[in-house]
Design an enzyme around this catalytic site. Structure first.
Site, PDB file in Angstrom:
ATOM      1  N   CYS A  70       4.391  63.459  86.338  1.00 49.46           N
ATOM      2  CA  CYS A  70       5.635  63.821  87.023  1.00 49.46           C
ATOM      3  C   CYS A  70       5.700  65.332  87.263  1.00 49.46           C
ATOM      4  CB  CYS A  70       6.808  63.343  86.154  1.00 49.46           C
ATOM      5  SG  CYS A  70       8.398  64.041  86.564  1.00 49.46           S
ATOM      6  N   CYS A  73       8.794  67.065  85.907  1.00 51.22           N
ATOM      7  CA  CYS A  73       8.721  67.123  84.440  1.00 51.22           C
ATOM      8  C   CYS A  73       7.881  68.322  84.009  1.00 51.22           C
ATOM      9  CB  CYS A  73       8.084  65.853  83.874  1.00 51.22           C
ATOM     10  SG  CYS A  73       8.997  64.335  84.204  1.00 51.22           S
TER      11      CYS A  73
END
Length: 148
Positions: A70, A73
């Site tokens: 991600c 993230c």
């Protein structure tokens, strides 16, 4: 005199009793002798360890549900680490890799990552989906949701 708080060790996951006025004096775990607070997020990809930290710790637990693939993230990770240094020892800061701990992601109905969830007394009290890239913003969000 205030009652000791239960604080779960980030290394061996033993529950320790720590007097509130000793939280800031770098207490060590009675079992493994390592520091109870490292200023770094604790990886809680194991469901039993996660449950112990959330249910047994008498300090709030902030969890970042994330995944290695991600992009947002990864963008948030440095700010989250800096926020951990600001929030500990008043708040335990943790990370859950939803690729490894899929059952935890499902249990907490994590639909987008990153998602921050704040647990107090074993219950989720606040949730914030999406990346926050400013450590002060993360710390302020946590403070705004803590019981007074």
């Amino acid at each position: 005199m205030s009652e000791p708080l239960h604080v779960v060790c980030p290394h061996c996951h033993t529950t320790n009793r720590v007097k509130p006025d000793q939280l800031g004096s770098a207490p060590d775990c009675g079992q493994c002798k390592q520091p109870l607070f490292t200023g770094q997020p604790v990886a809680l990809d194991d469901e039993a360890a996660f449950d112990k930290h959330v249910a047994r710790s008498q300090i709030p637990v902030l969890v970042d549900f994330w995944a290695p693939w991600c992009g947002p993230c990864r963008m948030m990770a440095p700010a989250y680490e800096k926020a951990a240094a600001q929030l500990e020892p008043r708040v335990r800061v943790a990370k859950v890799n939803t690729e490894v701990a899929q059952a935890l992601g499902a249990r907490y109905n994590i639909r987008s990552i990153p998602t921050l969830a704040l647990f107090v007394g074993g219950r989720e009290v606040a949730r914030q989906p999406g990346a926050m890239t400013n450590p002060a913003q993360i710390a302020q969000w946590v403070q705004s949701h803590l019981p007074r």
